[in-house]
Design a protein around this motif. Structure first.
Motif, PDB file in Angstrom:
ATOM      1  N   ALA A 448       0.826  -1.203   0.000  1.00  0.00           N
ATOM      2  CA  ALA A 448       0.000   0.000   0.000  1.00  0.00           C
ATOM      3  C   ALA A 448       0.863   1.257   0.000  1.00  0.00           C
ATOM      4  CB  ALA A 448      -0.936  -0.012   1.200  1.00  0.00           C
ATOM      5  N   VAL A 449       1.938   1.262   0.792  1.00  0.00           N
ATOM      6  CA  VAL A 449       2.808   2.436   0.872  1.00  0.00           C
ATOM      7  C   VAL A 449       3.497   2.676  -0.469  1.00  0.00           C
ATOM      8  CG1 VAL A 449       4.894   3.377   1.929  1.00  0.00           C
ATOM      9  CG2 VAL A 449       3.158   2.282   3.356  1.00  0.00           C
ATOM     10  N   ARG A 450       3.961   1.617  -1.113  1.00  0.00           N
ATOM     11  CA  ARG A 450       4.615   1.790  -2.422  1.00  0.00           C
ATOM     12  C   ARG A 450       3.620   2.277  -3.479  1.00  0.00           C
ATOM     13  NH1 ARG A 450       7.583  -2.903  -0.823  1.00  0.00           N
ATOM     14  NH2 ARG A 450       6.058  -4.271  -1.837  1.00  0.00           N
ATOM     15  N   THR A 451       2.423   1.750  -3.449  1.00  0.00           N
ATOM     16  CA  THR A 451       1.386   2.186  -4.396  1.00  0.00           C
ATOM     17  C   THR A 451       1.043   3.650  -4.165  1.00  0.00           C
ATOM     18  OG1 THR A 451       0.472  -0.053  -4.439  1.00  0.00           O
ATOM     19  CG2 THR A 451      -0.952   1.738  -5.215  1.00  0.00           C
ATOM     20  N   LEU A 452       0.887   4.017  -2.907  1.00  0.00           N
ATOM     21  CA  LEU A 452       0.524   5.394  -2.557  1.00  0.00           C
ATOM     22  C   LEU A 452       1.617   6.366  -2.970  1.00  0.00           C
ATOM     23  CD1 LEU A 452      -1.588   7.166  -1.199  1.00  0.00           C
ATOM     24  CD2 LEU A 452      -0.535   6.632   1.005  1.00  0.00           C
ATOM     25  N   LEU A 453       2.882   6.008  -2.730  1.00  0.00           N
ATOM     26  CA  LEU A 453       3.983   6.889  -3.100  1.00  0.00           C
ATOM     27  C   LEU A 453       4.056   7.068  -4.612  1.00  0.00           C
ATOM     28  CD1 LEU A 453       6.484   8.549  -2.412  1.00  0.00           C
ATOM     29  CD2 LEU A 453       7.820   6.421  -2.395  1.00  0.00           C
ATOM     30  N   SER A 454       3.904   5.996  -5.350  1.00  0.00           N
ATOM     31  CA  SER A 454       3.953   6.099  -6.805  1.00  0.00           C
ATOM     32  C   SER A 454       2.832   7.003  -7.322  1.00  0.00           C
ATOM     33  CB  SER A 454       3.842   4.706  -7.424  1.00  0.00           C
ATOM     34  OG  SER A 454       3.898   4.774  -8.826  1.00  0.00           O
ATOM     35  N   TYR A 455       1.646   6.872  -6.782  1.00  0.00           N
ATOM     36  CA  TYR A 455       0.495   7.679  -7.183  1.00  0.00           C
ATOM     37  C   TYR A 455       0.720   9.162  -6.874  1.00  0.00           C
ATOM     38  CZ  TYR A 455      -4.323   9.474  -7.030  1.00  0.00           C
ATOM     39  OH  TYR A 455      -5.481  10.209  -7.205  1.00  0.00           O
ATOM     40  N   LEU A 456       1.180   9.455  -5.651  1.00  0.00           N
ATOM     41  CA  LEU A 456       1.360  10.856  -5.244  1.00  0.00           C
ATOM     42  C   LEU A 456       2.536  11.507  -5.971  1.00  0.00           C
ATOM     43  CD1 LEU A 456       0.767  10.483  -1.400  1.00  0.00           C
ATOM     44  CD2 LEU A 456      -0.822  11.411  -3.103  1.00  0.00           C
ATOM     45  N   SER A 457       3.615  10.764  -6.187  1.00  0.00           N
ATOM     46  CA  SER A 457       4.794  11.350  -6.832  1.00  0.00           C
ATOM     47  C   SER A 457       4.558  11.623  -8.311  1.00  0.00           C
ATOM     48  CB  SER A 457       6.011  10.418  -6.657  1.00  0.00           C
ATOM     49  OG  SER A 457       5.777   9.174  -7.285  1.00  0.00           O
ATOM     50  N   HIS A 458       3.493  11.029  -8.883  1.00  0.00           N
ATOM     51  CA  HIS A 458       3.126  11.304 -10.275  1.00  0.00           C
ATOM     52  C   HIS A 458       1.881  12.191 -10.345  1.00  0.00           C
ATOM     53  CE1 HIS A 458       5.666   7.689 -11.039  1.00  0.00           C
ATOM     54  NE2 HIS A 458       6.019   8.392 -12.109  1.00  0.00           N
ATOM     55  N   ARG A 459       1.727  13.033  -9.322  1.00  0.00           N
ATOM     56  CA  ARG A 459       0.649  14.034  -9.283  1.00  0.00           C
ATOM     57  C   ARG A 459      -0.723  13.379  -9.464  1.00  0.00           C
ATOM     58  NH1 ARG A 459       3.152  19.180 -12.743  1.00  0.00           N
ATOM     59  NH2 ARG A 459       5.118  19.319 -11.567  1.00  0.00           N
ATOM     60  N   ASN A 460      -0.932  12.347  -8.715  1.00  0.00           N
ATOM     61  CA  ASN A 460      -2.223  11.639  -8.680  1.00  0.00           C
ATOM     62  C   ASN A 460      -2.620  11.069 -10.054  1.00  0.00           C
ATOM     63  OD1 ASN A 460      -2.051  12.745  -6.158  1.00  0.00           O
ATOM     64  ND2 ASN A 460      -4.174  13.425  -6.064  1.00  0.00           N
ATOM     65  N   SER A 461      -1.604  10.634 -10.821  1.00  0.00           N
ATOM     66  CA  SER A 461      -1.890  10.049 -12.134  1.00  0.00           C
ATOM     67  C   SER A 461      -1.941   8.528 -12.019  1.00  0.00           C
ATOM     68  CB  SER A 461      -0.820  10.465 -13.144  1.00  0.00           C
ATOM     69  OG  SER A 461      -0.955   9.727 -14.337  1.00  0.00           O
ATOM     70  N   LEU A 462      -3.133   7.953 -12.254  1.00  0.00           N
ATOM     71  CA  LEU A 462      -3.267   6.500 -12.210  1.00  0.00           C
ATOM     72  C   LEU A 462      -2.456   5.840 -13.319  1.00  0.00           C
ATOM     73  CD1 LEU A 462      -7.085   6.063 -11.491  1.00  0.00           C
ATOM     74  CD2 LEU A 462      -5.181   5.644  -9.937  1.00  0.00           C
ATOM     75  N   ALA A 463      -2.440   6.465 -14.504  1.00  0.00           N
ATOM     76  CA  ALA A 463      -1.755   5.866 -15.657  1.00  0.00           C
ATOM     77  C   ALA A 463      -0.245   5.782 -15.412  1.00  0.00           C
ATOM     78  CB  ALA A 463      -2.054   6.671 -16.913  1.00  0.00           C
ATOM     79  N   GLN A 464       0.352   6.893 -14.942  1.00  0.00           N
ATOM     80  CA  GLN A 464       1.796   6.881 -14.718  1.00  0.00           C
ATOM     81  C   GLN A 464       2.178   5.962 -13.556  1.00  0.00           C
ATOM     82  OE1 GLN A 464       3.887  10.668 -14.929  1.00  0.00           O
ATOM     83  NE2 GLN A 464       2.077  11.619 -15.874  1.00  0.00           N
ATOM     84  N   ALA A 465       1.357   5.955 -12.516  1.00  0.00           N
ATOM     85  CA  ALA A 465       1.626   5.042 -11.403  1.00  0.00           C
ATOM     86  C   ALA A 465       1.543   3.596 -11.860  1.00  0.00           C
ATOM     87  CB  ALA A 465       0.639   5.307 -10.272  1.00  0.00           C
ATOM     88  N   ALA A 466       0.579   3.299 -12.729  1.00  0.00           N
ATOM     89  CA  ALA A 466       0.412   1.937 -13.242  1.00  0.00           C
ATOM     90  C   ALA A 466       1.637   1.499 -14.033  1.00  0.00           C
ATOM     91  CB  ALA A 466      -0.842   1.855 -14.098  1.00  0.00           C
ATOM     92  N   ARG A 467       2.186   2.422 -14.864  1.00  0.00           N
ATOM     93  CA  ARG A 467       3.376   2.077 -15.635  1.00  0.00           C
ATOM     94  C   ARG A 467       4.570   1.790 -14.707  1.00  0.00           C
ATOM     95  NH1 ARG A 467       1.327   5.905 -19.382  1.00  0.00           N
ATOM     96  NH2 ARG A 467       2.467   7.607 -18.380  1.00  0.00           N
ATOM     97  N   GLU A 468       4.719   2.595 -13.667  1.00  0.00           N
ATOM     98  CA  GLU A 468       5.838   2.392 -12.738  1.00  0.00           C
ATOM     99  C   GLU A 468       5.697   1.090 -11.961  1.00  0.00           C
ATOM    100  OE1 GLU A 468       7.034   4.443  -8.624  1.00  0.00           O
ATOM    101  OE2 GLU A 468       7.426   5.744 -10.364  1.00  0.00           O
ATOM    102  N   LEU A 469       4.459   0.772 -11.577  1.00  0.00           N
ATOM    103  CA  LEU A 469       4.212  -0.433 -10.783  1.00  0.00           C
ATOM    104  C   LEU A 469       3.977  -1.670 -11.639  1.00  0.00           C
ATOM    105  CD1 LEU A 469       1.825   1.165  -8.131  1.00  0.00           C
ATOM    106  CD2 LEU A 469       4.229   0.538  -7.797  1.00  0.00           C
TER     107      LEU A 469
END
Length: 514
Positions: A448-469
């Motif tokens: 959850a913490v890794r998912t949350l950090l990826s989401y917030l560090s990409h300015r709440n972008s689901l698409a960019q967080a999805a690519r990183e994760l």
């Protein structure tokens, strides 16, 4: 098969001079073979057999001419030597006759005639009685030497060697264990093995004691006692030598673990212990990892052996060093004046040697990861360097590099995060933000913490967080829905978003195996 025969010379008897009270006066003290001992007047030497050591009863020194005549008769009969029970002084003619005739002249002014004869006879013939007598005397002398305030291991070995007539020495032996009866240890850390030379008076036909010859009975009895006494002296020496360093190490552990508000209170304690806390400190953090069982603890024998090795390693160096344990982790602290060049390099030079030795002690199933902090000033700086070193070591383990040497990255955001992580108050405040996620369990909480950090560090972008994760955006969206429900926070609020992102970064920075 070599058969060992007891062959005693005057020199062998003199190896027991302390116990027998013998002193050489004139004549050869090597080579003359002693086969028996007898009590004889100066005028009765003609009745003695060759190889006899004659004890001459007298309350005062005999006339010089009588001694000259006796030496001529003793030489003609092949007598091994004459022992006078007075404090004898020989004339020059007697000294010359003793040398030319090959007759050793000894004195034993403090000895009782019959006791001396019995002691020498037992020594020549061996047997249980002589074995116990020799052993008891050697133990007595070694114990007395060990009891001296400034005694060293060498002093104990020398006293036992002189009393027993068998040279003892301490040799390195990687195979020795603390449970061996000939091991010399500091606590349970072996520092060597006690070795005794072949017994005096025992030789092969060629006159040389065979290698690996079994010790005589007295030596076998005395050896374990001498090893134990030497161990106690070594323990006392290490305790006295390193006691101030260990006291300061205890203070360092308290300082590193204490709340920030208590830091100023350590300055006075450090001054009392002679620890210049105001100087520059750099810390190495050595972390063990079980390669087959990550939850296992290192062997119990590693810590004391590693501490002794490290203390001995840094004892002669110019910098001030401290070695301290926090649970199974080892802190290596180097202290110097502010501005000393290559401070971290010198720490690394020492710490990597300790790292290698730790791996040798623990065995192939263990890896020791070394994190190096940066030089910092004062009490707060020591805490900062320790936090940097710890995070560097834990980051290497978390990244799958156990056994590496990891330097702290002190640039940009990571340095700010390290400052926050070093402060227990800041760490606790940020930890409280994510505390509700901990109820999900360690694995789900970390995800959850890794998912949350990826989401917030990409300015709440689901698409960019999805690519990183490496996930589908819908999967990220489902996770975030659950996270929002658990945290009950508005992640669209800029201040909230910043604090949550900061909390996530600090949490992941300090995680050791997530």
């Amino acid at each position: 098969m070599i058969v060992l025969m007891a062959q005693w010379s005057v020199a062998d008897l003199l190896a027991h001079a302390d116990r027998l009270g013998l002193h050489p006066i004139a004549g050869p003290v090597t080579g003359a073979r002693v086969e028996r001992v007898d009590i004889a007047e100066l005028g009765g030497l003609d009745a003695l057999e060759a190889g006899t050591l004659a004890i001459v009863p007298a309350h005062e020194n005999p006339a010089p001419y009588l001694v000259d005549v006796a030496l001529r008769r003793a030489s003609a009969r092949g007598v091994a030597g004459l022992v006078f029970t007075t404090d004898l002084t020989l004339a020059e003619t007697a000294v010359s006759l003793a040398e030319r005739g090959g007759v050793a002249v000894l004195s034993a002014p403090a000895a009782k005639l019959s006791d001396l004869a019995v002691a020498i006879d037992r020594l020549l013939s061996g047997g249980a009685s002589e074995t116990m007598t020799r052993a008891a005397y050697a133990i007595e002398r070694a114990t007395a030497a060990a009891g001296l305030a400034d005694a060293s291991v060498d002093d104990v070995l020398l006293a036992a060697s002189q009393a027993l007539g068998v040279p003892f020495s301490l040799v390195d032996d990687p195979a020795v264990t603390w449970a061996d009866n000939d091991a010399v240890c500091v606590g349970e850390v072996p520092i060597g093995r006690l070795v005794a030379a072949a017994p005096s008076g025992v030789a092969a036909p060629d006159g040389v004691a065979p290698e690996g010859a079994a010790p005589d009975g007295a030596t076998a009895l005395v050896g374990p006692v001498v090893a134990s006494l030497a161990s106690r002296v070594a323990q006392r020496h290490v305790r006295d030598r390193f006691a101030p360093t260990r006291s300061r190490a205890d203070l360092i552990v308290e300082l590193v673990l204490a709340e920030s508000a208590r830091v100023d209170g350590f300055v006075g304690q450090a001054a009392q212990l002679g620890f210049p806390l105001q100087l520059s400190h750099v810390v190495g953090w050595l972390k063990p990892t079980g390669l087959t069982d990550p939850d296992a603890r290192p062997p119990r024998s590693v810590e004391p052996a590693l501490e002794l090795f490290a203390l001995e390693l840094v004892a002669a160096r110019e910098e001030m060093w401290h070695i301290a344990f926090i649970q199974d982790d080892l802190l290596i602290v180097s202290t110097e004046s502010h501005g000393a060049g290559d401070h971290q390099r010198r720490l690394r030079e020492v710490a990597t040697r300790i790292q290698r030795h730790a791996g040798t002690l623990a065995g192939p199933d263990w890896a020791y990861t070394l994190g190096l902090g940066t030089p910092q000033l004062g009490a707060a700086g020591l805490r900062q360097s320790a936090a940097e070193a710890r995070i560097a070591a834990e980051s290497a383990v978390a990244a799958g590099r156990p056994g590496d040497v990891e330097l702290t990255d002190v640039t940009g955001l990571r340095r700010v995060l390290l400052d926050l992580y070093a402060s227990p108050i800041s760490r606790n405040l940020l930890g409280d933000i994510l505390a509700p996620l901990d109820a999900l369990g360690p694995e789900r909480s970390a995800t959850a913490v890794r998912t949350l950090l990826s989401y917030l560090s990409h300015r709440n972008s689901l698409a960019q967080a999805a690519r990183e994760l490496n996930l589908h955006p819908n999967a990220v969206g489902y996770r975030l829905k659950r996270i929002r429900e658990v945290l009950q926070l508005d992640l669209d609020d800029p201040d909230t978003r910043f604090s949550v992102e900061l909390a996530c970064r600090v949490r992941l920075l300090g995680a050791s195996r997530h």
